[in-house]
Write a protein that holds these residues in place. Structure first.
Motif, PDB file in Angstrom:
ATOM      1  N   SER A   8       0.641   5.355  10.301  1.00 49.80           N
ATOM      2  CA  SER A   8      -0.476   4.516   9.880  1.00 49.80           C
ATOM      3  C   SER A   8      -0.690   3.394  10.882  1.00 49.80           C
ATOM      4  O   SER A   8       0.204   3.027  11.645  1.00 49.80           O
ATOM      5  N   GLU A   9      -1.897   2.873  10.863  1.00 50.64           N
ATOM      6  CA  GLU A   9      -2.235   1.766  11.751  1.00 50.64           C
ATOM      7  C   GLU A   9      -1.548   0.494  11.255  1.00 50.64           C
ATOM      8  O   GLU A   9      -1.404   0.272  10.057  1.00 50.64           O
ATOM      9  N   SER A  10      -1.155  -0.337  12.174  1.00 44.67           N
ATOM     10  CA  SER A  10      -0.555  -1.611  11.775  1.00 44.67           C
ATOM     11  C   SER A  10      -1.663  -2.561  11.336  1.00 44.67           C
ATOM     12  O   SER A  10      -2.818  -2.436  11.753  1.00 44.67           O
ATOM     13  N   LEU A  15      -0.671 -12.671   9.149  1.00 48.56           N
ATOM     14  CA  LEU A  15       0.117 -12.852   7.940  1.00 48.56           C
ATOM     15  C   LEU A  15      -0.208 -14.204   7.315  1.00 48.56           C
ATOM     16  O   LEU A  15      -0.544 -15.161   8.002  1.00 48.56           O
ATOM     17  N   THR A  16      -0.098 -14.277   5.977  1.00 52.55           N
ATOM     18  CA  THR A  16      -0.375 -15.534   5.297  1.00 52.55           C
ATOM     19  C   THR A  16       0.791 -16.496   5.502  1.00 52.55           C
ATOM     20  O   THR A  16       1.927 -16.091   5.731  1.00 52.55           O
TER      21      THR A  16
END
Length: 59
Positions: A8-10, A15-16
């Protein structure tokens, strides 16, 4: 996920920022206050209505 699935794509979104101790503490206090107010309101409502006779008032 099987071994033949494509990886899957990153995530491209940043990021919060994690919560601070102060932020966690005030959320905890607000939640506790809401729970205590709700409990008091439920007890008051229970005292107002004699639904099943479980709460006997002096009559």
């Amino acid at each position: 996920m099987s071994r033949t699935d494509a990886p899957s794509e990153s995530a491209t979104e940043p990021l919060t920022v994690p919560r601070t101790v102060y932020g966690t503490a005030w959320r905890c206090v607000v939640t506790l206050f809401f729970a205590l107010v709700s409990l008091g309101a439920a007890a008051w409502l229970d005292a107002q209505f004699d639904i099943d006779g479980a709460t006997e008032r002096g009559r």
